[in-house]
Write an enzyme that holds these catalytic residues in place. Structure first.
Site, mmCIF file in Angstrom:
data_model
loop_
_atom_site.group_PDB
_atom_site.id
_atom_site.type_symbol
_atom_site.label_atom_id
_atom_site.label_comp_id
_atom_site.label_asym_id
_atom_site.label_seq_id
_atom_site.Cartn_x
_atom_site.Cartn_y
_atom_site.Cartn_z
ATOM 1 C CD GLU A 58 -3.256 3.377 -4.891
ATOM 2 O OE1 GLU A 58 -2.044 3.112 -4.858
ATOM 3 O OE2 GLU A 58 -4.132 2.501 -5.020
ATOM 4 N NE ARG B 292 -4.278 -1.464 0.309
ATOM 5 C CZ ARG B 292 -4.435 -2.491 -0.522
ATOM 6 N NH1 ARG B 292 -3.520 -2.757 -1.454
ATOM 7 N NH2 ARG B 292 -5.513 -3.256 -0.446
ATOM 8 C CG HIS C 17 -3.509 -0.603 -6.608
ATOM 9 N ND1 HIS C 17 -3.781 0.015 -5.404
ATOM 10 C CD2 HIS C 17 -3.577 -1.930 -6.349
ATOM 11 C CE1 HIS C 17 -4.010 -0.894 -4.471
ATOM 12 N NE2 HIS C 17 -3.879 -2.094 -5.027
HETATM 13 P P1 NAP Z 1 -0.698 -11.639 4.888
HETATM 14 O O1 NAP Z 1 -0.626 -13.060 4.499
HETATM 15 O O2 NAP Z 1 -1.541 -11.242 6.047
HETATM 16 O O3 NAP Z 1 0.806 -11.143 5.117
HETATM 17 C C1 NAP Z 1 1.122 -9.910 5.646
HETATM 18 C C2 NAP Z 1 2.545 -9.920 6.161
HETATM 19 O O4 NAP Z 1 2.846 -8.576 6.607
HETATM 20 C C3 NAP Z 1 2.799 -10.835 7.331
HETATM 21 O O5 NAP Z 1 4.037 -11.451 7.157
HETATM 22 C C4 NAP Z 1 2.870 -9.909 8.526
HETATM 23 O O6 NAP Z 1 3.772 -10.318 9.529
HETATM 24 C C5 NAP Z 1 3.445 -8.667 7.893
HETATM 25 N N1 NAP Z 1 3.160 -7.481 8.685
HETATM 26 C C6 NAP Z 1 1.959 -7.023 9.100
HETATM 27 N N2 NAP Z 1 2.116 -5.921 9.846
HETATM 28 C C7 NAP Z 1 3.435 -5.677 9.902
HETATM 29 C C8 NAP Z 1 4.226 -4.693 10.549
HETATM 30 N N3 NAP Z 1 3.676 -3.716 11.263
HETATM 31 N N4 NAP Z 1 5.567 -4.753 10.390
HETATM 32 C C9 NAP Z 1 6.121 -5.733 9.666
HETATM 33 N N5 NAP Z 1 5.434 -6.712 9.048
HETATM 34 C C10 NAP Z 1 4.106 -6.675 9.168
HETATM 35 O O7 NAP Z 1 -1.213 -10.743 3.667
HETATM 36 P P2 NAP Z 1 -1.088 -11.024 2.096
HETATM 37 O O8 NAP Z 1 -2.231 -11.822 1.641
HETATM 38 O O9 NAP Z 1 0.298 -11.502 1.795
HETATM 39 O O10 NAP Z 1 -1.316 -9.520 1.537
HETATM 40 C C11 NAP Z 1 -0.462 -8.493 1.957
HETATM 41 C C12 NAP Z 1 -0.916 -7.149 1.458
HETATM 42 O O11 NAP Z 1 -0.575 -6.974 0.093
HETATM 43 C C13 NAP Z 1 -2.407 -6.836 1.477
HETATM 44 O O12 NAP Z 1 -2.882 -6.538 2.772
HETATM 45 C C14 NAP Z 1 -2.489 -5.652 0.539
HETATM 46 O O13 NAP Z 1 -2.277 -4.456 1.258
HETATM 47 C C15 NAP Z 1 -1.322 -5.882 -0.415
HETATM 48 N N6 NAP Z 1 -1.789 -6.217 -1.778
HETATM 49 C C16 NAP Z 1 -1.537 -5.374 -2.800
HETATM 50 C C17 NAP Z 1 -1.974 -5.700 -4.068
HETATM 51 C C18 NAP Z 1 -1.729 -4.806 -5.247
HETATM 52 O O14 NAP Z 1 -2.542 -4.787 -6.150
HETATM 53 N N7 NAP Z 1 -0.629 -4.078 -5.288
HETATM 54 C C19 NAP Z 1 -2.675 -6.875 -4.297
HETATM 55 C C20 NAP Z 1 -2.918 -7.705 -3.229
HETATM 56 C C21 NAP Z 1 -2.462 -7.379 -1.968
HETATM 57 P P3 NAP Z 1 3.374 -11.310 10.722
HETATM 58 O O15 NAP Z 1 3.008 -12.584 10.037
HETATM 59 O O16 NAP Z 1 4.603 -11.447 11.536
HETATM 60 O O17 NAP Z 1 2.236 -10.689 11.424
HETATM 61 C C1 8YV Z 2 -6.928 -4.819 -5.853
HETATM 62 C C2 8YV Z 2 -5.449 -5.170 -3.791
HETATM 63 O O1 8YV Z 2 -6.434 -3.775 -6.631
HETATM 64 O O2 8YV Z 2 -6.251 -7.228 -3.031
HETATM 65 C C3 8YV Z 2 -5.773 -6.148 -2.735
HETATM 66 O O3 8YV Z 2 -5.514 -5.820 -1.567
HETATM 67 O O4 8YV Z 2 -4.883 -4.155 -3.551
HETATM 68 C C4 8YV Z 2 -5.774 -5.496 -5.208
HETATM 69 O O5 8YV Z 2 -5.901 -6.826 -5.430
HETATM 70 C C5 8YV Z 2 -8.074 -4.293 -5.130
HETATM 71 O O6 8YV Z 2 -8.280 -4.608 -3.825
HETATM 72 C C6 8YV Z 2 -9.304 -4.643 -5.956
HETATM 73 O O7 8YV Z 2 -10.298 -3.861 -5.617
#
Ligand code: NAP
Ligand code: 8YV
Length: 317
Positions: A259, A230, A277
């Site tokens: 954004e 994010r 994004h």
């Molecule tokens: P997840 O499985 O919950 O993994 C999150 C990781 O972040 C965990 O390893 C957690 O550590 C760590 N974390 C949380 N808070 C933290 C902190 N304060 N300091 C350091 N590490 C921290 O989540 P995920 O499914 O991988 O998704 C992660 C994130 O990716 C989503 O929440 C979203 O914001 C982002 N995302 C972006 C896109 C995009 O389109 N660019 C798409 C999908 C997701 P612990 O396990 O030690 O708690």
């Molecule tokens: C999407 C994301 O852009 O899953 C997330 O956290 O940031 C992306 O997959 C978005 O959430 C779709 O609305």
């Protein structure tokens, strides 16, 4: 028919599947949402939203009979899930089905930065290859030390997808995991050791400006910052200063602090690759996310249960 409040857009396939069970009310079609909710808020039992828009607290407050918020995305920092849980409202999201796609996006940005993809593409398009010759050599993405910030579901998929590049993988998260990578409790120390930082934590207060000036400068003039988490996770102003002054080598960014507004100073830099994004943004992966978003809603109506609740709501099931 159940009343469903829809924030943002949905696909035709999602709408078709919802039609038999829900009467949909689209926020984007409301000229005065507050007035609409004052009249109709009590009838809304279900909300479908997305990671960008979430659900505004005043909208949630106006829905006295809300049962479930189904989020089309894994990140739900734009929804107050703790408040929802206190009110007995379930929040669901779309974990796992997008891991591989977001990992691909992280690699895409890293490879584009190392191999100067944008400059090379522009060189060919401009005709300069013919008139001036080739471009300077770029740098290899192989054999790098890569620090993953947030080794969760997607972080692990990134580590897996990096394997053919023979990396040394470091990671920082709140707790150490049972994985064959080096854990750093101290993010600045990890940045100092790494060639590349890849951010893939959730957004929200807990990670706000986790990547600050100190971390950025520890990553250094040869360092590469990739952010697919994010925009709020990175201190964007500090990052731009460091990119301009050469204290940070380059950045590949899919997300931004405000954004879709991206600062002109950032857009003007040659040492960045910027995407709007698109981390999960393919037809295939969005279809899988859409299906899970709809299935959570339909299962709740049919059976009172959901498939993928967020952790804050685990006690409600
Ligand atoms: P997840 O499985 O919950 O993994 C999150 C990781 O972040 C965990 O390893 C957690 O550590 C760590 N974390 C949380 N808070 C933290 C902190 N304060 N300091 C350091 N590490 C921290 O989540 P995920 O499914 O991988 O998704 C992660 C994130 O990716 C989503 O929440 C979203 O914001 C982002 N995302 C972006 C896109 C995009 O389109 N660019 C798409 C999908 C997701 P612990 O396990 O030690 O708690
Ligand atoms: C999407 C994301 O852009 O899953 C997330 O956290 O940031 C992306 O997959 C978005 O959430 C779709 O609305």
């Amino acid at each position: 028919m159940k009343h469903l409040f829809i924030v943002g857009g949905i696909t035709g396939s999602m709408q078709e599947q919802l039609n038999g069970t829900f009467r949909s009310h689209f926020l984007k079609e409301m000229s005065d949402p507050a007035a609409w909710l004052a009249d109709n808020g009590d009838s809304i039992e279900y909300v479908l939203t997305n990671g960008h828009d979430g659900l505004r607290p005043e909208y949630m407050a106006a829905m006295s009979n809300l049962k479930l918020i189904s989020n089309y995305g894994v990140g739900y920092d734009a929804i107050d899930a703790e408040l929802a849980a206190q009110r007995g409202i379930l929040v669901t999201h779309t974990p796992n089905v997008l891991n591989a796609e977001v990992a691909t996006t992280a690699l895409l940005l890293m490879l584009a930065c190392y191999r100067e993809l944008l400059a090379n593409d522009a060189h060919v398009r401009s005709g300069k290859w013919e008139t001036e010759g080739g471009t300077p050599l770029s740098h290899s993405a192989d054999n790098r030390t890569i620090g993953i910030v947030g080794l969760g579901r997607i972080g692990q998929a990134i580590a897996d997808k990096l394997a053919p590049f023979n990396p040394r993988i470091l990671y920082h998260s709140r707790s150490a995991k049972d994985v064959p990578y080096e854990y750093f409790a101290d993010l600045t120390a990890m940045a100092a050791e790494a060639d590349v930082l890849i951010c893939i934590t959730p957004g929200g207060a807990g990670t706000h400006h986790l990547i600050n000036q100190e971390v950025i400068e520890a990553l250094g003039p040869q360092g590469l910052l990739i952010n697919v988490a994010r925009g709020s996770v990175v201190d964007e102003a500090a990052m731009i200063d460091a990119l301009e002054s050469g204290k940070l080598g380059g950045a590949g960014l899919d997300v931004f602090e405000h954004e879709p507004r991206v600062p002109e100073r950032l857009r003007a830099l040659p040492n960045v690759v910027l995407t709007p994004h698109i981390g999960s943004g393919t037809v295939e992966t969005r279809a899988a996310m859409g299906q899970l978003t709809v299935d959570n809603l339909l299962q709740h109506v049919a059976e009172g249960s959901v498939i993928s609740p967020v952790p804050e709501c685990a006690d409600l099931i």
